[in-house]
Write a protein that holds these residues in place. Structure first.
Motif, PDB file in Angstrom:
ATOM      1  N   ILE A 197      49.897  20.860  64.447  1.00  0.00           N
ATOM      2  CA  ILE A 197      50.968  21.798  64.783  1.00  0.00           C
ATOM      3  C   ILE A 197      51.430  21.588  66.222  1.00  0.00           C
ATOM      4  O   ILE A 197      52.632  21.581  66.506  1.00  0.00           O
ATOM      5  N   LEU A 198      50.486  21.376  67.135  1.00  0.00           N
ATOM      6  CA  LEU A 198      50.854  21.107  68.520  1.00  0.00           C
ATOM      7  C   LEU A 198      51.705  19.847  68.619  1.00  0.00           C
ATOM      8  O   LEU A 198      52.726  19.828  69.315  1.00  0.00           O
ATOM      9  N   ALA A 199      51.338  18.796  67.907  1.00  0.00           N
ATOM     10  CA  ALA A 199      52.112  17.552  67.932  1.00  0.00           C
ATOM     11  C   ALA A 199      53.512  17.770  67.369  1.00  0.00           C
ATOM     12  O   ALA A 199      54.497  17.259  67.919  1.00  0.00           O
ATOM     13  N   ILE A 200      53.628  18.538  66.291  1.00  0.00           N
ATOM     14  CA  ILE A 200      54.936  18.818  65.687  1.00  0.00           C
ATOM     15  C   ILE A 200      55.806  19.601  66.662  1.00  0.00           C
ATOM     16  O   ILE A 200      56.990  19.285  66.856  1.00  0.00           O
ATOM     17  N   VAL A 201      55.231  20.605  67.296  1.00  0.00           N
ATOM     18  CA  VAL A 201      55.995  21.427  68.240  1.00  0.00           C
ATOM     19  C   VAL A 201      56.419  20.600  69.444  1.00  0.00           C
ATOM     20  O   VAL A 201      57.574  20.679  69.887  1.00  0.00           O
ATOM     21  N   LYS A 202      55.518  19.796  69.976  1.00  0.00           N
ATOM     22  CA  LYS A 202      55.878  18.947  71.126  1.00  0.00           C
ATOM     23  C   LYS A 202      57.030  18.012  70.776  1.00  0.00           C
ATOM     24  O   LYS A 202      57.958  17.831  71.562  1.00  0.00           O
ATOM     25  N   ARG A 203      56.967  17.393  69.581  1.00  0.00           N
ATOM     26  CA  ARG A 203      58.033  16.493  69.135  1.00  0.00           C
ATOM     27  C   ARG A 203      59.359  17.244  69.043  1.00  0.00           C
ATOM     28  O   ARG A 203      60.402  16.750  69.479  1.00  0.00           O
ATOM     29  N   ALA A 204      59.326  18.447  68.486  1.00  0.00           N
ATOM     30  CA  ALA A 204      60.537  19.252  68.347  1.00  0.00           C
ATOM     31  C   ALA A 204      61.105  19.637  69.718  1.00  0.00           C
ATOM     32  O   ALA A 204      62.321  19.627  69.916  1.00  0.00           O
ATOM     33  N   LEU A 205      60.242  19.958  70.663  1.00  0.00           N
ATOM     34  CA  LEU A 205      60.708  20.308  72.004  1.00  0.00           C
ATOM     35  C   LEU A 205      61.356  19.114  72.705  1.00  0.00           C
ATOM     36  O   LEU A 205      62.387  19.263  73.373  1.00  0.00           O
ATOM     37  N   ILE A 206      60.770  17.941  72.542  1.00  0.00           N
ATOM     38  CA  ILE A 206      61.354  16.729  73.132  1.00  0.00           C
ATOM     39  C   ILE A 206      62.738  16.487  72.544  1.00  0.00           C
ATOM     40  O   ILE A 206      63.701  16.219  73.279  1.00  0.00           O
ATOM     41  N   GLU A 207      62.858  16.586  71.225  1.00  0.00           N
ATOM     42  CA  GLU A 207      64.149  16.378  70.572  1.00  0.00           C
ATOM     43  C   GLU A 207      65.166  17.413  71.032  1.00  0.00           C
ATOM     44  O   GLU A 207      66.332  17.088  71.273  1.00  0.00           O
ATOM     45  N   ARG A 208      64.737  18.659  71.184  1.00  0.00           N
ATOM     46  CA  ARG A 208      65.638  19.723  71.643  1.00  0.00           C
ATOM     47  C   ARG A 208      66.122  19.447  73.059  1.00  0.00           C
ATOM     48  O   ARG A 208      67.308  19.581  73.360  1.00  0.00           O
ATOM     49  N   ARG A 209      65.215  19.049  73.943  1.00  0.00           N
ATOM     50  CA  ARG A 209      65.601  18.728  75.328  1.00  0.00           C
ATOM     51  C   ARG A 209      66.594  17.575  75.361  1.00  0.00           C
ATOM     52  O   ARG A 209      67.557  17.598  76.130  1.00  0.00           O
ATOM     53  N   GLU A 210      66.360  16.561  74.528  1.00  0.00           N
ATOM     54  CA  GLU A 210      67.272  15.409  74.488  1.00  0.00           C
ATOM     55  C   GLU A 210      68.650  15.831  74.007  1.00  0.00           C
ATOM     56  O   GLU A 210      69.667  15.390  74.556  1.00  0.00           O
ATOM     57  N   ARG A 211      68.719  16.685  72.970  1.00  0.00           N
ATOM     58  CA  ARG A 211      70.010  17.171  72.469  1.00  0.00           C
ATOM     59  C   ARG A 211      70.738  17.972  73.539  1.00  0.00           C
ATOM     60  O   ARG A 211      71.940  17.780  73.759  1.00  0.00           O
ATOM     61  N   LYS A 212      70.009  18.851  74.212  1.00  0.00           N
ATOM     62  CA  LYS A 212      70.627  19.674  75.252  1.00  0.00           C
ATOM     63  C   LYS A 212      71.141  18.811  76.386  1.00  0.00           C
ATOM     64  O   LYS A 212      72.227  19.061  76.922  1.00  0.00           O
ATOM     65  N   GLN A 213      70.379  17.776  76.754  1.00  0.00           N
ATOM     66  CA  GLN A 213      70.795  16.891  77.832  1.00  0.00           C
ATOM     67  C   GLN A 213      72.065  16.132  77.444  1.00  0.00           C
ATOM     68  O   GLN A 213      72.974  15.986  78.257  1.00  0.00           O
ATOM     69  N   LYS A 214      72.141  15.678  76.194  1.00  0.00           N
ATOM     70  CA  LYS A 214      73.347  14.981  75.730  1.00  0.00           C
ATOM     71  C   LYS A 214      74.542  15.924  75.768  1.00  0.00           C
ATOM     72  O   LYS A 214      75.648  15.524  76.139  1.00  0.00           O
ATOM     73  N   GLU A 215      74.346  17.173  75.354  1.00  0.00           N
ATOM     74  CA  GLU A 215      75.448  18.150  75.365  1.00  0.00           C
ATOM     75  C   GLU A 215      75.924  18.418  76.782  1.00  0.00           C
ATOM     76  O   GLU A 215      77.114  18.561  77.025  1.00  0.00           O
ATOM     77  N   GLU A 216      74.991  18.484  77.735  1.00  0.00           N
ATOM     78  CA  GLU A 216      75.350  18.744  79.117  1.00  0.00           C
ATOM     79  C   GLU A 216      76.080  17.560  79.744  1.00  0.00           C
ATOM     80  O   GLU A 216      76.876  17.754  80.665  1.00  0.00           O
ATOM     81  N   ASN A 217      75.824  16.362  79.270  1.00  0.00           N
ATOM     82  CA  ASN A 217      76.446  15.166  79.834  1.00  0.00           C
ATOM     83  C   ASN A 217      77.796  14.830  79.215  1.00  0.00           C
ATOM     84  O   ASN A 217      78.399  13.828  79.569  1.00  0.00           O
ATOM     85  N   LYS A 218      78.245  15.638  78.271  1.00  0.00           N
ATOM     86  CA  LYS A 218      79.548  15.371  77.631  1.00  0.00           C
ATOM     87  C   LYS A 218      80.684  15.721  78.551  1.00  0.00           C
ATOM     88  O   LYS A 218      80.691  16.512  79.378  1.00  0.00           O
TER      89      LYS A 218
END
Length: 56
Positions: free
Chosen positions: A35-56
């Motif tokens: 569960i910790l690994a799944i949550v960490k993966r999801a958080l990384i993906e969320r941060r990457e999406r947010k960063q892409k949105e901010e760089n648009k």
């Protein structure tokens, strides 16, 4: 030694927990480790999406 890391409790439907247990066993992990690994993966993906949105 007690940890200072925050903790949380999650409840699952029995069939979901059984599936998590099988998945954890396949990866030679405990359910909490999985569960910790799944949550960490999801958080990384969320941060990457947010960063892409901010760089648009």
């Amino acid at each position: 030694m007690p940890t200072k890391k925050p903790r949380t409790t999650v409840t699952f439907e029995p069939e979901d927990h059984e599936e998590l247990q099988r998945w954890a066993e396949e990866e030679f992990r405990s359910v909490p480790q999985l569960i910790l690994a799944i949550v960490k993966r999801a958080l990384i993906e969320r941060r990457e999406r947010k960063q892409k949105e901010e760089n648009k």
